[in-house]
Design an enzyme around this catalytic site. Structure first.
Site, PDB file in Angstrom:
ATOM      1  N   ASP A 421       0.852  -1.192   0.000  1.00 58.06           N
ATOM      2  CA  ASP A 421       0.000   0.000   0.000  1.00 58.06           C
ATOM      3  C   ASP A 421       0.889   1.244   0.000  1.00 58.06           C
ATOM      4  OD1 ASP A 421      -2.356   1.457   0.146  1.00 58.06           O
ATOM      5  OD2 ASP A 421      -2.388   1.417   2.337  1.00 58.06           O
ATOM      6  N   GLU A 424       2.570   4.873  -4.113  1.00 52.39           N
ATOM      7  CA  GLU A 424       2.534   5.774  -5.296  1.00 52.39           C
ATOM      8  C   GLU A 424       3.881   6.459  -5.519  1.00 52.39           C
ATOM      9  OE1 GLU A 424       0.220   5.568  -2.855  1.00 52.39           O
ATOM     10  OE2 GLU A 424      -0.964   4.285  -4.179  1.00 52.39           O
ATOM     11  N   ASP A 506      -9.007   3.737  -2.163  1.00 54.14           N
ATOM     12  CA  ASP A 506      -9.971   4.177  -1.159  1.00 54.14           C
ATOM     13  C   ASP A 506     -11.239   4.751  -1.784  1.00 54.14           C
ATOM     14  OD1 ASP A 506      -8.011   3.361   0.526  1.00 54.14           O
ATOM     15  OD2 ASP A 506      -7.303   5.367   1.017  1.00 54.14           O
TER      16      ASP A 506
HETATM   17  C1  GLC Z   1      -4.753   3.260   2.732  1.00 55.33           C
HETATM   18  C2  GLC Z   1      -5.267   2.044   1.985  1.00 55.33           C
HETATM   19  C3  GLC Z   1      -6.341   1.368   2.810  1.00 55.33           C
HETATM   20  C4  GLC Z   1      -5.777   1.011   4.183  1.00 55.33           C
HETATM   21  C5  GLC Z   1      -5.205   2.242   4.881  1.00 55.33           C
HETATM   22  C6  GLC Z   1      -4.503   1.922   6.177  1.00 55.33           C
HETATM   23  O1  GLC Z   1      -5.735   4.226   2.837  1.00 55.33           O
HETATM   24  O2  GLC Z   1      -5.747   2.376   0.719  1.00 55.33           O
HETATM   25  O3  GLC Z   1      -6.801   0.219   2.153  1.00 55.33           O
HETATM   26  O4  GLC Z   1      -6.779   0.447   4.958  1.00 55.33           O
HETATM   27  O5  GLC Z   1      -4.289   2.894   4.019  1.00 55.33           O
HETATM   28  O6  GLC Z   1      -3.433   1.073   5.969  1.00 55.33           O
END
Ligand code: GLC
Length: 825
Positions: A421, A424, A506
């Site tokens: 995650d 980017e 998200d």
């Molecule tokens: C980001 C991710 C989400 C995750 C969060 C906390 O917003 O896109 O899926 O739950 O981070 O890690």
């Protein structure tokens, strides 16, 4: 903003064409101030490179796969210009004006260069999402913007462009390629870039499709007939337009050509195709086990639970919180005992914690493995663990090191998959602990790579997630060579399909986002990355009971099926909305598990040819104008048409049916023959728990028994068939876990034919090394009436007629041998 405003100075055009030379399946052209090379690089693939100076250097991290030479491709000087003829496409350069033209093999124009190409220093403020305060463009060729404008056929729909919001056809939009952490409220129709950057598109009109891939990792933008109704303008930093063209002629061919060049999609382990449950906020081992037990107690299928950042010690990657997850190995074993898998999140930002007993940060700093500022000092940004360092994944040594970090803390503990995650990469403008508010863009001049491969953030950012995913995938493969790695990534680019599945980030618990997920996931597949899903129920805010019900119904057809939500939202497990919604969720999950043999076959097809599991109607019916324009319904593989309900309280759905005979999957009854014959919308009943799902004529749909998870054996395999003159399907099966080679999986050729009133379904002898566990094989023929007679291998047998499902069924113990069922209708 007018499109000339992307330049900080008056751009230079290429100038006059001075010289043209041919070079086998290629030609080179010299202009006063630019060079051009056009080349056939593979079957159905041409490459156009246009630069104001030397072409960009090759990069070790590039994803291009070399291609065998192509017969019958040759460039020749002709009257008035030069012409490259290759199977499937012709590229011409006219002496007069020195402009390019791309034609189909029949001479029909596809693309025509509208203006001379142009080059000049670009302007950053034209890209507000990219720029940080006081940020400047890196010097040299990085900051040079190259522009090519092409004229399109007015009838072309423009599909693809990777991960986007909005509809399937993106004609009329400006589309920036720049990976960004865009929160849910920014996922709206008018949004531009999201987390991923796949600068690819398919131009499609009835009977013809071709595609393109802008092989430039720098910041770039397509003006897809936004400024001018028939022009596609390509603007790319880095000083070069490097454009691969794919000859089609169908959308399926384009995706095959794209993924042949940039990597076929990974083959997921079977558990990854099952149902995944997740939430930010499952904050202890006991909480997670209770969730898994919740599935088991209710008899709801489940294959994986995801651990969000809550499992870590102070958000330090590769650690476990000693209070909340005191015994990681024991916890993972307990999940395994319950027939499910564990996926853990890993972010690239490593807590900047030198000397505090956090080896990953020490190793990162001591080994100089992180992104550097222009003065060589390590770059630091704020993420969940507060101040963090960011690995430099452009270097092979750093990728190896990163992969190895997964050993002791995760793989040795038994973790099954990794969720990447924030890659980017994303960072905040202040401490998370102190309440972060905004993203902070990374300086564009940050340094990645080493030796003669030093490169700016402007060049590498769009690849950061792809390279992290690759490091993780390769690490898992080294650490556990006997098992298929599974990595989920949020950021991605072209090529990441070979190593990672992905999700759409998200989203919000909004009907609009349920609806958007359809064109979004279709575009992912068309852009070469089929293993994609959206958070079921929505990540931010709270889903209503009905929204959740409709979303899990739809999610049963997503290639990657996960329920996930944000910290602090109301419970979103399938039972959290009461018994009525739990029943809908159960139906959706059971259908998903019945579909698994089909999904596995489709995943093999994707790994072989790139064909997405979830396809636009026009992918299957590329000659049908009406089908090309449907974006609120889709095909799952060749046989199922899904028309999800995308609005509250709707109990009907209208669907434009492609030609042919369609049957309701649930009742087996033919639907709206009249509508299909005339390409008119059919109105279909859509009660909760039974979204419109249609079986195509000729369907040979393999279905399994419902299981608690893929850890349980497949004991029944049913071939659901709908008569048609001729059709075929290859059933592909494997053990679901090991790395398969070409000879490994079991293949069974299925064929159906209808001659007069004689229907024949043949099941070929199974080939390949994999041997399925003992099971019943059933054939379920969806017919208008009970058949007059049925034979199995020439012997008359009794088929069971189920009037409610319009199905005649017969079964036998699967022995892997060839069999033939004949029915007289
Ligand atoms: C980001 C991710 C989400 C995750 C969060 C906390 O917003 O896109 O899926 O739950 O981070 O890690």
């Amino acid at each position: 903003m007018d499109d000339s405003e992307l330049f900080a100075e008056t751009p230079r055009s290429t100038g006059r064409l001075l010289d043209v030379t041919t070079d086998g399946p290629a030609f080179d052209a010299a202009y006063e101030s630019a060079r051009l090379r056009v080349e056939t690089v593979g079957r159905g693939i041409a490459r156009i490179r246009l630069a104001s100076g030397p072409f960009a250097p090759a990069r070790s991290w590039d994803v291009l796969r070399s291609q065998p030479p192509v017969d019958g491709a040759a460039a020749s000087l002709a009257e008035g210009g030069v012409r490259l003829e290759a199977p499937g496409m012709i590229v011409e350069l006219r002496d007069e004006g020195g402009r390019l033209r791309v034609l189909g093999p029949d001479g029909a124009g596809w693309l025509e260069q509208a203006d001379p190409a142009a080059f000049g220093r670009g302007r950053l403020d034209a890209f507000p999402i990219v720029v940080g305060k006081g940020d400047v463009l890196p010097a040299g060729r990085d900051g040079v913007l190259a522009r090519l404008k092409l004229t399109l056929d007015p009838d072309d729909r423009l599909w693809g462009f990777g991960q986007r919001t909005g509809g399937l056809d993106r004609r009329g939009r400006r589309l920036t390629n720049w990976t960004s952490d865009t929160f849910g409220i920014w996922h709206h129709r008018g949004s531009d870039n999201l987390y991923q950057a796949q600068p690819v598109f398919i131009a499609v009109k009835p009977g013809r499709a071709f595609g393109a891939y802008l092989h430039v990792s720098h910041l770039s933008r397509f003006d897809a007939a936004y400024t001018h109704p028939d022009r596609l303008a390509i603007d790319a930093f880095g000083g070069e337009i490097d454009l691969f063209l794919f000859a089609g002629p169908t959308p399926a061919d384009v995706v095959e050509q794209l993924t042949r060049l940039t990597g076929r999609p990974l083959l997921p382990p079977h558990w990854a195709l099952g149902f995944h449950q997740s939430r930010w906020g499952y904050d202890s081992a006991q909480t997670v086990l209770d969730v898994v037990d919740g599935f088991r107690a209710r008899g709801l299928p489940l294959d994986a639970v995801h651990l969000d950042i809550d499992y870590m010690r102070g958000f330090r990657c590769f650690t476990w919180d000693p209070q909340r997850f005191p015994d990681p190995a024991g916890f993972v074993a307990a999940v395994h005992d319950r027939g499910a898998r564990v996926v853990t999140i890993i972010d690239p930002g490593l807590k900047d914690d030198p000397g505090s007993g956090y080896p990953p940060a020490d190793e990162a700093l001591m080994g100089a493995r992180v992104l550097r500022n222009a003065d060589g000092s390590p770059f630091r940004g704020y993420v969940w663990p507060d101040r963090a360092l960011f690995p430099d994944f452009a270097r092979a040594e750093v990728r190896d090191w990163w992969g190895s970090l997964h050993g002791d803390s995760l793989v040795a503990v038994g973790v099954d998959g990794i969720w990447n995650d924030m890659n980017e990469p994303s960072a905040f403008d202040g401490s998370f602990a102190g309440g972060h508010s905004h993203d902070r863009p990374f300086p564009l001049g940050l340094e990645h790579g080493d030796g003669n491969e030093r490169a700016s953030h402007l060049e590498v950012r769009n690849l950061y997630g792809t390279l992290e995913g690759r490091a993780t995938f390769e690490g898992l493969r080294r650490l556990r060579p006997e098992r298929r790695p599974w990595v989920l990534t949020r950021s991605a680019g072209v090529g990441s399909q070979a190593t990672c599945a992905t999700w759409m980030g998200d989203n919000n618990s909004w009907w609009e986002h349920l609806e958007m997920s359809v064109p979004q996931l279709l575009s992912m597949g068309l852009s070469g990355s089929p293993h994609a899903g959206a958070d079921i129920g929505g990540f931010r805010e709270n889903a209503s009971a009905e929204l959740f019900a409709r979303w899990i119904e739809l999610g049963a057809f997503y290639p990657f099926m996960r329920d996930h939500t944000e910290q602090g939202t109301r419970p979103q497990e399938p039972w959290a909305f009461g018994p009525a919604v739990e029943a809908v969720a159960r139906a959706a999950l059971e259908l998903r598990y019945r579909l698994l043999p089909y999904l596995v076959s489709l995943a093999h097809e994707a790994a072989f040819s790139g064909a997405p599991l979830m396809r636009p109607l026009g992918f299957e019916f590329p000659d049908e104008a009406d089908s090309l324009d449907v974006e609120d319904a889709f095909m799952l593989g060749p046989w199922l048409l899904v028309a999800p309900v995308i609005r509250p309280r709707q109990r009907w759905r209208s669907v434009v049916l492609p030609p042919g005979r369609w049957r309701d999957f649930w009742s087996g009854l033919p639907v709206a023959a009249e509508a299909a014959a005339r390409a008119r919308p059919a109105l279909l009943e859509a009660p909760l728990g039974r979204p419109p799902l249609l079986l195509r004529e000729g369907a040979l749909l393999p279905l399994g028994n419902v299981r608690a998870s893929t850890a349980a054996a497949l004991t029944e395999l049913t071939l659901m068939a709908s008569p048609a003159a001729d059709s075929r399907f290859e059933l592909v099966e494997d053990d679901g876990e090991s790395v398969v080679d070409v000879g490994g999986p079991a293949r069974t050729q299925l064929a159906l034919s209808l001659r007069g009133s004689e229907l024949t379904l043949s099941v070929g002898a199974r080939s390949g090394a994999f041997a399925p566990s003992p099971r019943t094989l059933a054939v379920a023929l969806r017919l208008d009436a009970a058949p007059a007679a049925v034979t199995l291998d020439g012997t008359e047998v009794q088929a069971v007629w189920d009037g409610e499902r319009s199905a005649a069924t017969l079964s036998w113990d699967d022995d892997g041998a060839a069999h033939e069922v004949r029915a007289t209708l």
